[in-house]
Design an enzyme around this catalytic site. Structure first.
Site, PDB file in Angstrom:
ATOM      1  N   HIS A  22      -3.667  -5.160  -0.126  1.00 28.40           N
ATOM      2  CA  HIS A  22      -3.413  -5.645   1.231  1.00 28.40           C
ATOM      3  C   HIS A  22      -3.386  -7.167   1.282  1.00 28.40           C
ATOM      4  O   HIS A  22      -4.429  -7.808   1.422  1.00 28.40           O
ATOM      5  CB  HIS A  22      -4.497  -5.125   2.182  1.00 28.40           C
ATOM      6  CG  HIS A  22      -4.386  -3.669   2.471  1.00 28.40           C
ATOM      7  ND1 HIS A  22      -3.889  -3.171   3.662  1.00 28.40           N
ATOM      8  CD2 HIS A  22      -4.690  -2.586   1.723  1.00 28.40           C
ATOM      9  CE1 HIS A  22      -3.901  -1.858   3.632  1.00 28.40           C
ATOM     10  NE2 HIS A  22      -4.389  -1.480   2.461  1.00 28.40           N
ATOM     11  N   GLU A  69      -2.390  -8.904   3.729  1.00 24.75           N
ATOM     12  CA  GLU A  69      -2.781  -9.363   5.069  1.00 24.75           C
ATOM     13  C   GLU A  69      -4.297  -9.490   5.173  1.00 24.75           C
ATOM     14  O   GLU A  69      -4.810 -10.212   6.036  1.00 24.75           O
ATOM     15  CB  GLU A  69      -2.246  -8.412   6.143  1.00 24.75           C
ATOM     16  CG  GLU A  69      -3.060  -7.180   6.414  1.00 24.75           C
ATOM     17  CD  GLU A  69      -3.010  -6.148   5.314  1.00 24.75           C
ATOM     18  OE1 GLU A  69      -3.820  -5.211   5.343  1.00 24.75           O
ATOM     19  OE2 GLU A  69      -2.142  -6.272   4.416  1.00 24.75           O
ATOM     20  N   CYS A 125       0.823  -1.202   0.000  1.00 23.72           N
ATOM     21  CA  CYS A 125       0.000   0.000   0.000  1.00 23.72           C
ATOM     22  C   CYS A 125       0.870   1.271   0.000  1.00 23.72           C
ATOM     23  O   CYS A 125       1.512   1.570  -0.991  1.00 23.72           O
ATOM     24  CB  CYS A 125      -0.970  -0.039   1.180  1.00 23.72           C
ATOM     25  SG  CYS A 125      -2.336   1.137   1.058  1.00 23.72           S
TER      26      CYS A 125
END
Length: 378
Positions: A353, A355, A259
């Site tokens: 992202h 995660e 990001c």
């Protein structure tokens, strides 16, 4: 858990003068920020506590919000970061065995002003056509024209440095789970809790450093790799972290950024960045990994992007840079790779992202790729 509160009238005014009326949701008062919409059907708790949403007023496209309440296990940071919250139909009573408080109560306790009963479909279509813009929400002002004056006097996102406002002030360590394989220095530009957790699952001890950390601070932990996190603000307004990254690349430290970390990587390599019209936010964005040809469904939250050529390699003083990932909706750069003269991977980043909290797990392999990079490069 408190019973549903009586709601007072509220108004929402965009900087182009478009106004919506509804009911208060969360705290009473007035707030300003950048109006953006999120397309996620779930994961509102993770969205609210994502530091990347600092100074943004989030419009939820999902019509029903708050159904599962708020728990103590899923927050991505220690607080709610959004400046304001816009929902259509808030849950009257949450229903989940994990819930500890209602969303309304959580917003009120943390002073987050919101509005409910808004036609979020119409609002989203407006932002989709006109772009993200400044907005105000008020439960104390009844005149939209008066609120519009204050909206126009509020700060814009472009040109604003915000990572220092959301970063940790003290370094801390997230230990590896099981046998330790690597040590990573992670610059906290607005890091989400799930990122060091996913690194830990792969045997990585993560030293989370403040956004103000220097290259000497990074080298002091003797890292096998350097990681830059997600975060809010305009990457063009950030210089110190770009210089740190350039120093780390020159020192040969393997790098992985996500990001905001992708945008700063782009700037470190000599590319520019620009503000997207309405950004990418939500958990259902299609991205192609051009190194494998696979398409991933990914979680996004970004309003800026890297301006790099989609085809061919760009020679930089650190090696050759290429675009590794691209958004299939609009061809926005979603990832970069840096390789040395022998074609060996030295550093990489993605705009989305991996995660993914909340979100799909298609991109979790990138943490394994980072481990492979650290293992092969040391």
């Amino acid at each position: 858990m408190n019973p549903p509160a009586l709601r007072s009238p509220a108004i929402l005014v965009l900087e182009d003068g478009r106004a919506f009326r509804g009911d208060s949701y969360g705290a009473e008062g007035e707030t300003f920020g950048e109006a953006v919409f999120s397309t996620g059907m779930t994961g509102y708790q993770e969205t609210l506590t994502d530091p990347s949403y600092h100074r943004q007023v989030v419009v939820m496209t999902a019509p029903h919000v708050g159904n599962t309440g708020m728990n103590d296990e899923d927050p991505e940071s220690s607080r709610i970061w959004v400046s304001g919250y816009v929902v259509r139909d808030p849950a009257r009573i949450p229903s989940s065995w994990r819930s500890r408080r209602s969303l309304d109560d959580a917003l009120r306790e943390q002073g987050v002003v919101g509005i409910s009963g808004v036609d979020t479909r119409a609002l989203t279509r407006h932002l989709r056509e006109r772009g993200a813009m400044r907005v105000g929400i008020s439960t104390t002002e009844t005149d939209p024209r008066a609120l519009l004056d204050r909206v126009l006097a509020s700060s814009e996102m472009a040109g604003t440095e915000l990572s220092s406002e959301v970063s940790t002030t003290e370094a801390y360590v997230v230990p590896a789970v099981g046998d330790k394989r690597f040590t990573v220095a992670a610059l906290d530009l607005g890091i989400k809790a799930n990122t060091p957790r996913m690194l830990a699952e792969r045997g990585v001890e993560t030293h989370v450093l403040p956004a103000t950390a220097t290259l000497d601070d990074v080298l002091a932990v003797s890292p096998d790799g350097l990681f830059f996190s997600n975060g809010p603000g305009d990457p063009a307004a950030t210089t110190a972290q770009v210089e740190l990254l350039q120093g780390a690349l020159a020192a040969g430290i393997p790098y992985f950024g996500i990001c905001f970390g992708n945008q700063l990587f782009g700037r470190a390599l000599g590319f520019g960045t620009y503000k997207l019209t309405y950004g990418h936010r939500g958990i259902n964005q299609p991205v192609m990994d051009r190194t494998t040809g696979k398409v991933e469904v990914t979680a996004h939250n970004h309003g800026f992007a890297v301006d790099a050529p989609l085809d061919g390699a760009t020679r930089t003083r650190f090696g050759e840079a290429t675009v590794s990932h691209v958004c299939l909706n609009d061809d926005v750069v979603e990832g970069l790779e840096l390789r040395d003269a022998d074609g060996e991977l030295r550093a990489f980043s993605v705009q989305y992202h991996p995660e993914a909290a909340a979100g799909p797990h298609d991109a979790a392999y990138l943490f394994d790729r980072f481990c492979d990079l650290m293992g092969g490069g040391r």
